[in-house]
Design an enzyme around this catalytic site. Structure first.
Site, PDB file in Angstrom:
ATOM      1  N   GLY A  47      31.375 -26.256  -7.594  1.00 14.09           N
ATOM      2  CA  GLY A  47      32.175 -27.469  -7.512  1.00 14.09           C
ATOM      3  C   GLY A  47      32.360 -27.860  -5.983  1.00 14.09           C
ATOM      4  O   GLY A  47      32.406 -28.771  -5.501  1.00 14.09           O
ATOM      5  N   CYS A  48      32.471 -26.793  -5.171  1.00 10.87           N
ATOM      6  CA  CYS A  48      32.534 -27.036  -3.662  1.00 10.87           C
ATOM      7  C   CYS A  48      31.177 -27.738  -3.252  1.00 10.87           C
ATOM      8  O   CYS A  48      31.237 -28.570  -2.414  1.00 10.87           O
ATOM      9  CB  CYS A  48      32.799 -25.802  -3.197  1.00 10.87           C
ATOM     10  SG  CYS A  48      34.482 -25.163  -3.677  1.00 10.87           S
ATOM     11  N   THR A  49      29.991 -27.237  -3.836  1.00 11.43           N
ATOM     12  CA  THR A  49      28.763 -27.712  -3.281  1.00 11.43           C
ATOM     13  C   THR A  49      28.701 -29.201  -3.643  1.00 11.43           C
ATOM     14  O   THR A  49      28.235 -30.316  -2.940  1.00 11.43           O
ATOM     15  CB  THR A  49      27.475 -26.974  -4.154  1.00 11.43           C
ATOM     16  OG1 THR A  49      27.713 -25.564  -3.459  1.00 11.43           O
ATOM     17  CG2 THR A  49      26.278 -27.539  -3.572  1.00 11.43           C
ATOM     18  N   ALA A  52      31.026 -31.172  -1.419  1.00 11.20           N
ATOM     19  CA  ALA A  52      30.598 -31.292   0.022  1.00 11.20           C
ATOM     20  C   ALA A  52      29.328 -32.411  -0.128  1.00 11.20           C
ATOM     21  O   ALA A  52      29.188 -33.086   0.911  1.00 11.20           O
ATOM     22  CB  ALA A  52      30.261 -29.792   0.519  1.00 11.20           C
TER      23      ALA A  52
END
Length: 152
Positions: A47-49, A52
């Site tokens: 999710g963070c990838t 970002a």
């Protein structure tokens, strides 16, 4: 941090933060410039990838609006650097040791507090918060909301 509040009124306005680029910054050093801060739970997670990389893909729209963009997590500068390099992120990632900024900004944990919250803040040139957006599961929506706030 709530919409309408001033960044300079934060107790952490002058806190020195380490970047993924091996430098240090303070939020105060961006006074007079729009600022986007996106807090993410953990570098190199799916999710963070997605989040970002969406900020990366729309980065030129942020720079055209004159905004500085920073991702913030409690990951170490080395972890953030490896992740930023692997994903060609054009903006610095800041390390928030002990989640001090996260707590000061009032970001609540998700999934019964097991996961650090995902929240994006946008500050205008005057340092006033114009967006506080929290959505753990729709990571890419943070970018659209931030751009909309910058253009308002």
């Amino acid at each position: 941090m709530k919409v309408g509040e001033a960044l300079k009124d934060s107790a952490e306005y002058y806190r020195v933060l380490k970047t993924s680029e091996g430098k240090t910054v303070t939020l105060a050093s961006f006074e007079g410039k729009p600022l986007v801060l996106f807090f993410y739970p953990k570098a190199a997670t799916p999710g963070c990838t997605k989040e970002a990389c969406k900020f990366r893909d729309e980065y030129s729209a942020f720079t055209q609006a004159g905004a500085a963009v920073f991702g913030i997590s409690s990951d170490s500068p080395a972890e953030n650097k490896a992740w930023a390099d692997a994903n060609r992120l054009p903006f610095p990632l800041l390390t928030d040791p002990s989640s001090i900024l996260r707590k000061t900004f009032g970001i609540k944990g998700d999934l019964l507090g097991l996961l650090p919250g995902r929240q994006t803040f946008v500050f205008n040139k005057a340092g006033k918060c114009v967006l506080s957006f929290n959505d753990q599961m729709n990571a890419e929506q943070h970018v659209a909301e931030a751009l909309k706030a910058l253009k308002a």
